[in-house]
Write a protein that holds these residues in place. Structure first.
Motif, PDB file in Angstrom:
ATOM      1  N   ALA A 259       0.244   7.791 -15.228  1.00  0.00           N
ATOM      2  CA  ALA A 259       1.394   8.378 -14.347  1.00  0.00           C
ATOM      3  C   ALA A 259       1.791   7.058 -13.522  1.00  0.00           C
ATOM      4  O   ALA A 259       2.872   6.660 -13.303  1.00  0.00           O
ATOM      5  N   ALA A 260       0.834   6.474 -12.778  1.00  0.00           N
ATOM      6  CA  ALA A 260       0.990   5.489 -11.971  1.00  0.00           C
ATOM      7  C   ALA A 260       1.483   4.175 -12.736  1.00  0.00           C
ATOM      8  O   ALA A 260       2.392   3.492 -12.073  1.00  0.00           O
ATOM      9  N   ALA A 261       0.886   3.968 -13.773  1.00  0.00           N
ATOM     10  CA  ALA A 261       1.180   2.557 -14.754  1.00  0.00           C
ATOM     11  C   ALA A 261       2.823   2.856 -15.348  1.00  0.00           C
ATOM     12  O   ALA A 261       3.400   2.037 -15.177  1.00  0.00           O
ATOM     13  N   ARG A 262       2.974   4.026 -15.672  1.00  0.00           N
ATOM     14  CA  ARG A 262       4.621   4.386 -16.077  1.00  0.00           C
ATOM     15  C   ARG A 262       5.298   3.682 -14.890  1.00  0.00           C
ATOM     16  O   ARG A 262       6.415   3.454 -15.061  1.00  0.00           O
TER      17      ARG A 262
ATOM     18  N   HIS B 160       0.895  -1.405  -0.021  1.00  0.00           N
ATOM     19  CA  HIS B 160      -0.087  -0.074   0.110  1.00  0.00           C
ATOM     20  C   HIS B 160       1.164   1.112  -0.092  1.00  0.00           C
ATOM     21  O   HIS B 160       1.893   1.292   0.699  1.00  0.00           O
ATOM     22  N   ASN B 161       0.484   2.303  -0.780  1.00  0.00           N
ATOM     23  CA  ASN B 161       1.035   3.477  -0.919  1.00  0.00           C
ATOM     24  C   ASN B 161       2.507   3.485  -0.925  1.00  0.00           C
ATOM     25  O   ASN B 161       3.151   4.183  -0.303  1.00  0.00           O
ATOM     26  N   PRO B 162       3.020   2.883  -2.207  1.00  0.00           N
ATOM     27  CA  PRO B 162       4.621   2.703  -2.100  1.00  0.00           C
ATOM     28  C   PRO B 162       5.086   4.143  -2.525  1.00  0.00           C
ATOM     29  O   PRO B 162       4.447   4.816  -3.443  1.00  0.00           O
ATOM     30  N   PRO B 163       6.166   4.552  -1.816  1.00  0.00           N
ATOM     31  CA  PRO B 163       6.630   5.900  -2.223  1.00  0.00           C
ATOM     32  C   PRO B 163       6.756   6.245  -3.766  1.00  0.00           C
ATOM     33  O   PRO B 163       6.662   7.455  -4.148  1.00  0.00           O
ATOM     34  N   PHE B 164       7.260   5.417  -4.576  1.00  0.00           N
ATOM     35  CA  PHE B 164       7.548   5.717  -5.936  1.00  0.00           C
ATOM     36  C   PHE B 164       6.224   5.903  -6.959  1.00  0.00           C
ATOM     37  O   PHE B 164       6.281   6.777  -7.655  1.00  0.00           O
ATOM     38  N   ILE B 165       5.150   5.344  -6.540  1.00  0.00           N
ATOM     39  CA  ILE B 165       3.906   5.610  -6.975  1.00  0.00           C
ATOM     40  C   ILE B 165       3.405   6.887  -6.589  1.00  0.00           C
ATOM     41  O   ILE B 165       2.962   7.757  -7.027  1.00  0.00           O
ATOM     42  N   LYS B 166       3.497   7.266  -5.177  1.00  0.00           N
ATOM     43  CA  LYS B 166       2.939   8.091  -4.437  1.00  0.00           C
ATOM     44  C   LYS B 166       3.559   9.457  -5.178  1.00  0.00           C
ATOM     45  O   LYS B 166       3.125  10.475  -5.457  1.00  0.00           O
ATOM     46  N   GLU B 167       4.779   9.385  -5.281  1.00  0.00           N
ATOM     47  CA  GLU B 167       5.693  10.622  -5.889  1.00  0.00           C
ATOM     48  C   GLU B 167       5.233  10.851  -7.255  1.00  0.00           C
ATOM     49  O   GLU B 167       5.137  12.116  -7.677  1.00  0.00           O
ATOM     50  N   ALA B 168       4.975   9.789  -8.212  1.00  0.00           N
ATOM     51  CA  ALA B 168       4.562  10.177  -9.495  1.00  0.00           C
ATOM     52  C   ALA B 168       3.011  10.592  -9.664  1.00  0.00           C
ATOM     53  O   ALA B 168       2.884  11.490 -10.256  1.00  0.00           O
TER      54      ALA B 168
ATOM     55  N   THR C  62      -5.746  -9.100 -21.962  1.00  0.00           N
ATOM     56  CA  THR C  62      -6.312  -8.101 -21.168  1.00  0.00           C
ATOM     57  C   THR C  62      -5.411  -7.966 -19.746  1.00  0.00           C
ATOM     58  O   THR C  62      -5.055  -9.044 -19.303  1.00  0.00           O
ATOM     59  N   TYR C  63      -5.102  -7.018 -19.553  1.00  0.00           N
ATOM     60  CA  TYR C  63      -4.206  -6.604 -18.135  1.00  0.00           C
ATOM     61  C   TYR C  63      -5.097  -5.784 -17.233  1.00  0.00           C
ATOM     62  O   TYR C  63      -5.847  -4.902 -17.711  1.00  0.00           O
ATOM     63  N   GLY C  64      -4.578  -5.473 -16.005  1.00  0.00           N
ATOM     64  CA  GLY C  64      -5.198  -4.556 -15.121  1.00  0.00           C
ATOM     65  C   GLY C  64      -4.518  -4.905 -13.702  1.00  0.00           C
ATOM     66  O   GLY C  64      -3.261  -5.226 -13.631  1.00  0.00           O
ATOM     67  N   LYS C  65      -5.211  -4.348 -12.787  1.00  0.00           N
ATOM     68  CA  LYS C  65      -4.656  -4.487 -11.265  1.00  0.00           C
ATOM     69  C   LYS C  65      -3.483  -3.927 -11.108  1.00  0.00           C
ATOM     70  O   LYS C  65      -3.192  -2.882 -11.011  1.00  0.00           O
ATOM     71  N   ILE C  66      -2.248  -5.003 -11.046  1.00  0.00           N
ATOM     72  CA  ILE C  66      -0.886  -4.441 -10.792  1.00  0.00           C
ATOM     73  C   ILE C  66      -0.525  -3.211 -11.454  1.00  0.00           C
ATOM     74  O   ILE C  66       0.184  -2.272 -11.016  1.00  0.00           O
ATOM     75  N   VAL C  67      -0.658  -3.347 -12.906  1.00  0.00           N
ATOM     76  CA  VAL C  67      -0.321  -2.105 -13.671  1.00  0.00           C
ATOM     77  C   VAL C  67      -0.601  -0.863 -13.400  1.00  0.00           C
ATOM     78  O   VAL C  67       0.114   0.090 -13.813  1.00  0.00           O
ATOM     79  N   GLY C  68      -1.870  -0.726 -12.618  1.00  0.00           N
ATOM     80  CA  GLY C  68      -2.577   0.530 -12.521  1.00  0.00           C
ATOM     81  C   GLY C  68      -1.854   1.229 -11.140  1.00  0.00           C
ATOM     82  O   GLY C  68      -2.090   2.388 -10.953  1.00  0.00           O
ATOM     83  N   GLY C  69      -1.099   0.351 -10.380  1.00  0.00           N
ATOM     84  CA  GLY C  69      -0.544   0.946  -9.290  1.00  0.00           C
ATOM     85  C   GLY C  69      -1.444   1.482  -8.147  1.00  0.00           C
ATOM     86  O   GLY C  69      -1.114   2.519  -7.522  1.00  0.00           O
ATOM     87  N   GLY C  70      -2.771   1.005  -8.086  1.00  0.00           N
ATOM     88  CA  GLY C  70      -3.794   1.356  -7.438  1.00  0.00           C
ATOM     89  C   GLY C  70      -4.826   2.398  -8.059  1.00  0.00           C
ATOM     90  O   GLY C  70      -5.674   2.741  -7.392  1.00  0.00           O
ATOM     91  N   MET C  71      -4.506   2.763  -9.226  1.00  0.00           N
ATOM     92  CA  MET C  71      -5.477   3.442 -10.154  1.00  0.00           C
ATOM     93  C   MET C  71      -6.234   2.676 -11.046  1.00  0.00           C
ATOM     94  O   MET C  71      -5.720   1.543 -11.393  1.00  0.00           O
ATOM     95  N   PRO C  72      -7.410   3.186 -11.132  1.00  0.00           N
ATOM     96  CA  PRO C  72      -8.298   2.338 -12.107  1.00  0.00           C
ATOM     97  C   PRO C  72      -7.920   2.200 -13.630  1.00  0.00           C
ATOM     98  O   PRO C  72      -7.333   3.240 -14.122  1.00  0.00           O
TER      99      PRO C  72
END
Length: 501
Positions: A366-369, A114-122, A308-318
């Motif tokens: 941004a999160a997916a990147r 949850h809330n990993p710093p590198f995704i939060k920063e992005a 089809t992909y989802g979940k992990i790749v969104g980093g918490g975003m839909p």
């Protein structure tokens, strides 16, 4: 013909089924069991009192199926979702301030916790730039390139959810083949669109598709064949209908059956669909980027036409992703063409429709990147190490269950795990024993929540933030919960077993 695997699936308890008061009543418990249940209910509802109060307060306006999960009259007072307040790493805190080690991880979303710093920063950086929807996302092309690089798929597009991704994949297959029927397999989950909420009923030994839920039009089911997974007869049925099938969609390892990893069946399915000109769609919403950088396709060495992909790749975003061969993906935009020459896209009449205001959402991009760049930099070691830790965790628990003759078995596919068998010789598959198993499962679920382990009735997953101490805590909580169920008369105690020998 039913396979061994499908028979096992039918004996699994479904703890989200609703039972009437006539089916289960307090009269079915002895005094020892009743006392245990009353004590657990009092303790659990006191611990999570605000979650219960808010669930009741908002029930008149909030239509929410999660509020029904595990509903039995006997445990009615504990049937409400835990309401979360905040989360960090491997842990979540509820609105009452209770801390939990989370083994749901957003239903498989939070590979990095949850809330990993590198995704939060992005996300923070993108918020500072503003959220724009009219102009093209400045990150969409780079994210598509990263998805293509890691999965090996030629072309990529984005939707908002896994359900939308599956809908689009099926539409592309139909547009490319000019056919309309599809095949899906029993016990797979492909989102909540009408076109996949279809089930099979057998008459004269032959499957017939019917709506799986009220509100799904009967006509929708006419274009869907629902077959048994890992059943050789299913391949024969596909072959018999090859002239009218646009696609076969498969969840290569079903989230409800992580022990069923049918490489040979999938290889045969790939050969058959390729020969018949049927589009093979892999639903990798859950398995994508988790079991392997290239998902289940790389794991099994099988290339699907569309995935089809989802979940992990969104980093918490839909997010939803549709990726595949240009043959099919070109139906979205007409395919490749260049400036400065005589090239041009396919005629509009050869394309299908795809759109959505929030597709390529700036925050999702941004999160997916950030996620894809982290996956690329970490390399395959990330999945390999997490898969190994999950396998060892599952092995440790199964060793305990077997040694103490506890009728539970876990299985995992990579870092996804679940209970796949609840029963042994003492719990045969009749309605009475299944009811007992369901009750035990429900009570174990609430015992673990009460002890600070957050779980649900379905998918469970580990993240890179789960520590050895976290896993030791979960194992001990399970052992303590089993011991309490033994003391309460819901499971045979060691003394009960020794008395019979």
């Amino acid at each position: 013909m039913k396979t061994k695997e499908s028979n096992l699936q039918e004996t699994q308890p479904q703890i989200n089924s609703i039972q009437s008061p006539e089916q289960i009543s307090t009269g079915s418990l002895n005094s020892r069991q009743q006392k245990h249940l009353e004590t657990l209910i009092a303790r659990y509802t006191k611990r999570t009192k605000t979650s219960k109060q808010l669930t009741q307060a908002y029930r008149p306006v909030l239509a929410d199926p999660r509020g029904l999960e595990g509903f039995y009259p006997l445990v009615k007072e504990m049937v409400y979702p835990v309401i979360g307040k905040h989360a960090l790493g491997s842990r979540v805190w509820d609105i009452d301030g209770n801390e939990y080690i989370d083994i749901v991880m957003g239903f498989g979303v939070n590979l990095f916790g949850h809330n990993p710093p590198f995704i939060k920063e992005a996300l923070q950086q993108r918020l500072e730039q503003g959220i724009h929807f009219g102009p093209q996302s400045d990150l969409a092309g780079e994210v598509a390139e990263l998805v293509s690089e890691l999965t090996g798929m030629e072309r990529v597009t984005f939707s908002n959810t896994g359900t939308e991704a599956v809908m689009t994949a099926i539409r592309l297959a139909r547009a490319a083949t000019g056919r309309y029927k599809i095949v899906r397999f029993s016990d797979s989950y492909h989102g909540h669109s009408d076109g996949t909420l279809v089930k099979a009923e057998k008459a004269d030994g032959y499957p017939h598709s019917v709506p799986g839920y009220p509100g799904v039009p009967p006509n929708v089911a006419l274009d869907v064949l629902v077959l048994d997974y890992v059943n050789p007869q299913s391949l024969e049925i596909i072959k018999a209908h090859e002239h009218e099938l646009a696609a076969v969609i498969v969840e290569p390892v079903q989230s409800s059956r992580p022990d069923l990893q049918p490489k040979e069946f999938l290889q045969q399915l790939r050969q058959l669909t390729r020969k018949s000109g049927i589009v093979l769609i892999f639903d990798e919403i859950i398995t994508g980027f988790r079991v392997h950088l290239g998902g289940a396709q790389a794991w099994f060495g099988i290339k699907a036409d569309i995935a089809t992909y989802g979940k992990i790749v969104g980093g918490g975003m839909p997010i939803g992703i549709i990726a595949g061969s240009a043959t099919y993906m070109d139906k979205i935009d007409g395919g490749m063409w260049n400036y400065g020459d005589l090239s041009y896209p396919q005629p509009e009449a050869e394309m299908t429709f795809f759109s959505g205001t929030f597709c390529k959402h700036p925050l999702a991009m941004a999160a997916a990147r950030a996620v894809l760049k982290r996956l690329k930099s970490e390399g395959p070691a990330l999945q390999q190490q997490l898969n190994q830790r999950t396998s060892q965790f599952v092995k440790t628990l199964n060793t305990y269950f077997e040694a103490d003759e506890i009728p539970i078995r876990l299985a995992n596919f990579g870092s996804i795990f679940n209970s796949v068998r609840f029963g042994n010789s003492a719990y045969k598959a009749n309605s009475d024993s299944l009811e007992k198993m369901q009750m035990i499962n429900l009570l174990l679920y609430h015992h673990l929540l009460d002890k600070g382990v957050y779980l649900r009735s379905s998918l469970h997953a580990l993240s890179t933030t789960h520590t050895d101490e976290d896993l030791d805590f979960i194992i001990q909580a399970i052992k303590d919960s089993v011991r309490e169920l033994q003391d309460g008369g819901f499971l045979p105690s060691p003394s009960d077993k020794s008395a019979k020998t």
